[in-house]
Every structure is written in C-alpha cells, then in structure tokens.
Design a protein around this motif. Structure first.
Motif, PDB file in Angstrom:
ATOM      1  N   ASP A 167       0.909  -1.184   0.094  1.00 19.66           N
ATOM      2  CA  ASP A 167      -0.083  -0.013  -0.032  1.00 19.66           C
ATOM      3  C   ASP A 167       0.756   1.240  -0.029  1.00 19.66           C
ATOM      4  N   PRO A 168       2.078   1.375   0.515  1.00 18.21           N
ATOM      5  CA  PRO A 168       2.748   2.389   0.341  1.00 18.21           C
ATOM      6  C   PRO A 168       2.995   3.132  -1.032  1.00 18.21           C
ATOM      7  N   GLU A 169       2.675   2.135  -2.126  1.00 21.59           N
ATOM      8  CA  GLU A 169       2.790   2.590  -3.392  1.00 21.59           C
ATOM      9  C   GLU A 169       1.576   2.808  -4.075  1.00 21.59           C
ATOM     10  N   ILE A 170       0.478   2.267  -3.319  1.00 20.08           N
ATOM     11  CA  ILE A 170      -0.992   2.401  -4.085  1.00 20.08           C
ATOM     12  C   ILE A 170      -1.782   3.362  -3.162  1.00 20.08           C
ATOM     13  N   ASP A 171      -1.491   3.721  -1.862  1.00 16.65           N
ATOM     14  CA  ASP A 171      -2.263   4.576  -0.969  1.00 16.65           C
ATOM     15  C   ASP A 171      -3.803   4.482  -1.260  1.00 16.65           C
ATOM     16  N   ALA A 172      -4.228   2.990  -0.956  1.00 14.08           N
ATOM     17  CA  ALA A 172      -5.696   2.683  -0.822  1.00 14.08           C
ATOM     18  C   ALA A 172      -6.226   2.985   0.537  1.00 14.08           C
ATOM     19  N   PHE A 173      -5.616   2.586   1.457  1.00 10.28           N
ATOM     20  CA  PHE A 173      -6.180   2.775   2.602  1.00 10.28           C
ATOM     21  C   PHE A 173      -6.112   4.066   3.588  1.00 10.28           C
TER      22      PHE A 173
ATOM     23  N   THR B  37      -4.926   8.062  -4.352  1.00 12.15           N
ATOM     24  CA  THR B  37      -4.788   6.273  -4.778  1.00 12.15           C
ATOM     25  C   THR B  37      -4.041   6.440  -6.076  1.00 12.15           C
ATOM     26  N   LYS B  38      -3.268   5.473  -6.537  1.00 12.09           N
ATOM     27  CA  LYS B  38      -2.681   5.099  -7.752  1.00 12.09           C
ATOM     28  C   LYS B  38      -3.518   3.648  -8.326  1.00 12.09           C
ATOM     29  N   ASN B  39      -3.399   3.952  -9.566  1.00 13.28           N
ATOM     30  CA  ASN B  39      -3.985   2.558 -10.279  1.00 13.28           C
ATOM     31  C   ASN B  39      -3.044   1.549 -10.308  1.00 13.28           C
ATOM     32  N   ALA B  40      -3.826   0.317 -10.114  1.00 12.86           N
ATOM     33  CA  ALA B  40      -2.866  -1.075  -9.591  1.00 12.86           C
ATOM     34  C   ALA B  40      -1.887  -1.210 -10.670  1.00 12.86           C
ATOM     35  N   TRP B  41      -2.374  -0.955 -11.989  1.00 11.74           N
ATOM     36  CA  TRP B  41      -1.525  -1.369 -13.100  1.00 11.74           C
ATOM     37  C   TRP B  41      -0.496  -0.329 -13.485  1.00 11.74           C
ATOM     38  N   ASP B  42      -0.871   0.976 -13.127  1.00 13.12           N
ATOM     39  CA  ASP B  42       0.103   2.101 -13.604  1.00 13.12           C
ATOM     40  C   ASP B  42       0.030   3.098 -12.546  1.00 13.12           C
ATOM     41  N   HIS B  43       1.057   3.065 -11.656  1.00  8.43           N
ATOM     42  CA  HIS B  43       1.035   4.196 -10.632  1.00  8.43           C
ATOM     43  C   HIS B  43       0.790   5.520 -11.088  1.00  8.43           C
ATOM     44  N   THR B  44       1.111   5.857 -12.301  1.00  9.35           N
ATOM     45  CA  THR B  44       1.044   7.350 -12.869  1.00  9.35           C
ATOM     46  C   THR B  44      -0.481   7.626 -13.252  1.00  9.35           C
ATOM     47  N   LYS B  45      -1.183   6.370 -13.376  1.00  5.51           N
ATOM     48  CA  LYS B  45      -2.667   6.633 -13.543  1.00  5.51           C
ATOM     49  C   LYS B  45      -3.741   6.648 -12.452  1.00  5.51           C
ATOM     50  N   VAL B  46      -4.725   7.280 -12.674  1.00  2.06           N
ATOM     51  CA  VAL B  46      -5.743   7.126 -11.495  1.00  2.06           C
ATOM     52  C   VAL B  46      -6.545   5.837 -11.704  1.00  2.06           C
ATOM     53  N   PRO B  47      -7.108   5.644 -10.258  1.00  4.35           N
ATOM     54  CA  PRO B  47      -7.518   4.259 -10.276  1.00  4.35           C
ATOM     55  C   PRO B  47      -9.069   4.231 -10.443  1.00  4.35           C
ATOM     56  N   GLY B  48      -9.601   5.522 -10.831  1.00  4.57           N
ATOM     57  CA  GLY B  48     -11.011   5.658 -11.025  1.00  4.57           C
ATOM     58  C   GLY B  48     -11.909   6.191  -9.691  1.00  4.57           C
TER      59      GLY B  48
ATOM     60  N   PRO C 122     -15.508   5.183 -21.610  1.00  2.98           N
ATOM     61  CA  PRO C 122     -15.135   5.567 -22.802  1.00  2.98           C
ATOM     62  C   PRO C 122     -13.580   5.233 -23.169  1.00  2.98           C
ATOM     63  N   THR C 123     -12.575   5.295 -22.197  1.00  2.00           N
ATOM     64  CA  THR C 123     -11.273   5.079 -22.342  1.00  2.00           C
ATOM     65  C   THR C 123     -10.776   4.165 -21.044  1.00  2.00           C
ATOM     66  N   THR C 124      -9.429   3.963 -21.388  1.00  2.00           N
ATOM     67  CA  THR C 124      -8.964   3.231 -20.103  1.00  2.00           C
ATOM     68  C   THR C 124      -8.429   4.453 -19.093  1.00  2.00           C
ATOM     69  N   ALA C 125      -7.785   3.970 -18.123  1.00  2.00           N
ATOM     70  CA  ALA C 125      -7.402   4.842 -16.984  1.00  2.00           C
ATOM     71  C   ALA C 125      -6.367   6.012 -17.545  1.00  2.00           C
ATOM     72  N   PHE C 126      -6.775   7.262 -17.015  1.00  2.00           N
ATOM     73  CA  PHE C 126      -6.178   8.373 -17.581  1.00  2.00           C
ATOM     74  C   PHE C 126      -4.834   8.885 -16.463  1.00  2.00           C
ATOM     75  N   LYS C 127      -3.858   9.448 -16.880  1.00  2.00           N
ATOM     76  CA  LYS C 127      -2.857  10.181 -16.124  1.00  2.00           C
ATOM     77  C   LYS C 127      -3.432  10.823 -14.823  1.00  2.00           C
ATOM     78  N   ILE C 128      -2.868  10.699 -13.601  1.00  2.00           N
ATOM     79  CA  ILE C 128      -3.178  11.745 -12.434  1.00  2.00           C
ATOM     80  C   ILE C 128      -2.883  12.912 -12.895  1.00  2.00           C
ATOM     81  N   GLY C 129      -3.734  13.947 -12.610  1.00  2.00           N
ATOM     82  CA  GLY C 129      -3.508  15.394 -12.981  1.00  2.00           C
ATOM     83  C   GLY C 129      -3.891  15.903 -14.309  1.00  2.00           C
ATOM     84  N   SER C 130      -4.325  14.913 -15.145  1.00  2.00           N
ATOM     85  CA  SER C 130      -4.580  15.222 -16.592  1.00  2.00           C
ATOM     86  C   SER C 130      -6.076  15.822 -16.735  1.00  2.00           C
ATOM     87  N   LYS C 131      -6.999  15.606 -15.924  1.00  2.00           N
ATOM     88  CA  LYS C 131      -8.219  16.104 -16.156  1.00  2.00           C
ATOM     89  C   LYS C 131      -9.064  16.580 -14.784  1.00  2.00           C
TER      90      LYS C 131
END
Length: 485
Positions: A37-43, A139-150, A403-412
């Motif tokens: 979780d230190p990489e994901i920040d889910a909790f 929180t970061k996306n589990a697949w790519d930590h530069t992208k949002v988890p939704g 409509p798309t896959t996960a987008f970059k954190i901060g992009s929208k």
C-alpha cells in the motif's frame, strides 16, 4: 498467501479444513498491505488490532460451512460508517469522526464472520471519478501508478486489484463502483437500487446511492451480494423481497439469451480500441449461444446533465448537516453563528464538493427549480422508459464501462466537464435504478478494459450468470499488475 490465487471460496475451504487459521490469514494480509500500500495509497485507516481480535475470536468459534466469509479480511469504503473506527468520507470536515454504530452492510459482513481490515480512500463524499478529490491522498491505479484508479471507489478497487484484499465494499452513485473496477481490471457490482441497505452510508445523492462490491471474480461478487442484500427496517427505500442465492445460476449455460448492444454506447467519445474490445466480447457471447443485436437508447445523451442536476441538488440538501456544530470540523476563532457555518463549511469542504453544493442549490432555488431540477427529473423518466422498452425483448444490455482506459493523474482534475463525461456510460443505470456490473474484457496498451452488463431490476442473478459464463471463457484473471498481459 496471495489473493491473486485465492478467491473467497478457496480461502473458505482452507480455513474450514484447518490448513489456514483466520489469525494467520489476517496476519499475512496486514503484512501484504504494509508491503504494497505505500505505493498504492488505498487505505485511509487500518483496523489492525480490531481485525486480529476478531480473527482470534473467529478461530475459537470455528469456521461454519455455510459462512464463506468467516475469517476472510475485507475492506470498507470510508463513506460507510464503522463503529469505533474512524470514518471520514475523505473530507477534512469529518477528519476525526469516529461513529458509534455500524452501517447495516458492515453488521451483515461481521455477522457472516468477515474481518474488517480497514477503511479505503475515495473522492471526498464520493464526488469524483479519479480519487484525486480526497482531502488526504491520491490513490494510484494498480496497473500503472502514474494513472488514476477511477472513482469514487478508487481505494476499494485499487486495494483488490493490487492483491491486498479479496473483496472491498464500495458505493455507486453514477458509476463509482463500475468505473474504478474497469480501470483496475476487476469485477464491480452495482445492485438494483433498494436491494442493499444504505443505512449508515454517508449520503451523497439519496435516490441514486447504492452499496456494492469490488472483487476479482464474479463468484466472489455473488457471494458478497448473498451477505449484504435484503430488506432493512432502518432504510425505508430497501425492497421487501426475498434474497435468492446469487451463486445458484453460476456455471449455467446462457444459450438462447438475447443481448442488446446500444449504438449510443459505441458512438462519439468512446475510444476505438475500447469499442473493439466490446465488439470482441459480443462475438464471445454469440459463441456461447446468445444472440446480440444493436438497439437504441435515444435519451442517453441527456443523462450526464440530468444526473449532475439531480445528484448535486440532493447533495446540497444532504450536506447541510455538516454545519460545524453537531460533529466534525469547526473553524477556529469564529465571531458569531454565521461565522461558524460559513467558515466551517468553507474550510472543511473541498473544491469539488463546494462546486456541487453551489450547482445543486442553484438548481433548487426559486425561479430555477422548474427549468432545471424538474426538467432533469422528467429526463430521468425518459431514460428509464428507454431501458424498459429494450428489456421487453432482451435479457440484458452490454457495452463499454468507460469511454477510455485509465488516464494520467492530474490530466483532467482541473477540467470538471471533461471529468464528468467519464461517467456517461454508467450514469443512466443509476438514474433508472437498475443493476449492473463491470467485468474485465481485455487490455488496450497494457491497461484493462471493462465490459458493462446492465440488467432488469432485481435480476442480478441473470447478470452474474452471464458474467460468469464470459469470465470462464477468458483468461483475463491470469493477468495481474506487474505481470505479462
């Protein structure tokens, strides 16, 4: 111990056979949370001491054959209240709030023997599509930590997708379970409105909010719904209907089922690669013996504006209770009562929450109610009728979840209108009060794509049966974050 290899059924078998104890499983779960979780920040809050005590008690009581959740650690979205465990809704205004009771869904999980591991991050008061609106962390996306988890159940989705938990509860007001499930490549189930109690859920929009689950498998989603569904005397909006066994139809053929694919769900704004994955899914359903036809849901294009008027109006009413007096944050050095209200809310609420309060208050104000809120309610009826017409001839509807896959954190995050459009495919379901779930349906550039299945009211069994049939013919679950896609 890896939740990528062990679903709830397998965990139950090991626990009941004595190959694993609840105490050991809980210990290993927290070790994994502290590693991952230190990489994901889910909790937002861990319940380590409470979970270990509950696990020890479960071992003493024994693992009952009819309680698949007994001894299994789970997570709770932090807008669902938990007795004695901090519940913040990811807002500064509730930063130190400790409830004195459990939400009904939490009571039911604990009665089933589940172990509450902690509380999971979200967009503040569930308002958002990226979990960037949390007052405490992103929180970061589990697949790519530069992208949002939704969002807004991004913490719940990322915790499950990263292997920290086998199941987490979320809430879905306009797609807040299904969209993060799609972004993280897991299963997200939004039940019919009224199927699951909302008592103890911090309200966003009371006519839209639904509690559901995020899991890795369809069977785990069905097992969770078996536990949390049902009438609740404390929630007048729950339906007084029997709760079926949602696992009963899993594994059964879907041959002969009729499936609708709305043309609006593959139109402008939907990424071509995402649409291609949905078309491939339609062919797989045909191979399973179902028919898939193109249909129209003509009022879909009005769903987003109607939703944001209705949801924001209800939010502006629900959030009046946070006044700096009864509980929660209170501004310091206030001079009078007006100062308490204005400064506590101005300092306690985040930008997106204040935006929606203002939008909702405007829509309900004298001179604008008929033009906005009433018109949105009428559009909601038209959207419901569109679904009713399709369901006269079809068993369920499919389409992309997002409509798309996960987008970059901060992009929208600085463009609210673009962010709101991320929910265009999920919002109509909430307006109509229908059940829906998102399941993994492939990858685009290494990121998961979600397939949304929409069903008739209280017909979760058919959705789960169809989703299970699709899941059994694919190997998407074999792909895990960091592994080969």
């Amino acid at each position: 111990m890896s939740y990528f290899n062990l679903d709830i059924t397998k965990l139950h078998e090991q626990l009941q056979a004595g190959k694993l104890t609840a105490a050991d499983l809980t210990e290993q779960t927290f070790a994994e949370i502290k590693r991952i979780d230190p990489e994901i920040d889910a909790f937002l809050t861990l319940n380590e001491d409470g979970a270990k005590q509950a696990a020890a008690a479960q071992d003493v009581a024994g693992i009952a054959a009819d309680k698949p959740f007994a001894g299994v650690p789970v997570g709770i979205k932090d807008n669902i209240v938990t007795k004695g465990l901090k519940t913040t809704a990811a807002s500064k205004i509730l930063g130190n709030f400790v409830p004195i009771y459990d939400a009904t869904v939490v009571e039911k999980l604990q009665a089933a023997g589940a172990i509450i591991a902690g509380k999971l991050n979200l967009d503040e008061f569930a308002m958002g599509s990226s979990t960037e609106n949390s007052a405490f962390k992103t929180t970061k996306n589990a697949w790519d930590h530069t992208k949002v988890p939704g969002g807004s159940s991004g913490g719940s989705a990322a915790a499950v997708a990263s292997g920290q938990l086998p199941m987490a509860l979320g809430t879905d007001t306009g797609g807040s379970i299904r969209q993060p499930a799609a972004f993280n490549g897991i299963v997200g189930l939004k039940p019919t409105y009224g199927r699951v109690s909302r008592w103890g859920v911090i309200a966003f929009a009371s006519s839209l909010d639904v509690v559901g689950s995020l899991t890795r498998t369809v069977r785990d989603a069905a097992l969770t719904l078996n536990v949390i569904a049902g009438h609740d005397d404390k929630d007048a909006t729950t339906a007084d209907l029997d709760v079926p066994d949602y696992t009963a139809k899993l594994g059964q053929s879907i041959r002969g089922m009729k499936i609708a694919l709305p043309e609006e769900y593959l139109g402008e704004g939907v990424d071509a690669a995402v649409a291609d994955q949905v078309k491939k899914a339609a062919e797989q359903f045909r191979a399973l013996g179902a028919t898939v036809d193109t249909v129209s849901l003509p009022h879909t294009k009005y769903a987003v504006p109607a939703y944001y008027i209705i949801a924001s109006s209800e939010a502006s009413s629900n959030l009046q209770r946070f006044d700096g007096i009864r509980y929660g944050f209170r501004a310091k050095d206030v001079k009078n009562l007006d100062d308490v209200y204005v400064r506590s809310r101005s300092e306690g609420f985040g930008r997106e929450v204040k935006r929606r309060i203002m939008l909702g208050t405007f829509s309900l104000s004298a001179g604008f109610y008929d033009a906005y809120f009433k018109k949105a309610a009428q559009v909601r009826t038209l959207i419901s009728r569109d679904f009713d017409k399709v369901f006269e001839d079809y068993d369920f509807i499919i389409g992309p979840t997002t409509p798309t896959t996960a987008f970059k954190i901060g992009s929208k995050v600085t463009d609210p209108l673009t962010m709101y459009m991320n929910d265009i495919l999920t919002i109509p379901v909430n307006l109509a009060g229908l059940p829906a779930l998102s399941i993994p349906a492939g990858f685009v550039d290494g990121m998961p794509v979600g397939l949304q299945l929409i069903g008739k009211q209280f017909d979760e069994q058919t959705l789960l049966q169809a989703a299970d049939a699709f899941e059994s013919k694919n190997d998407y679950l074999d792909a895990i974050p960091g592994g080969a896609n």
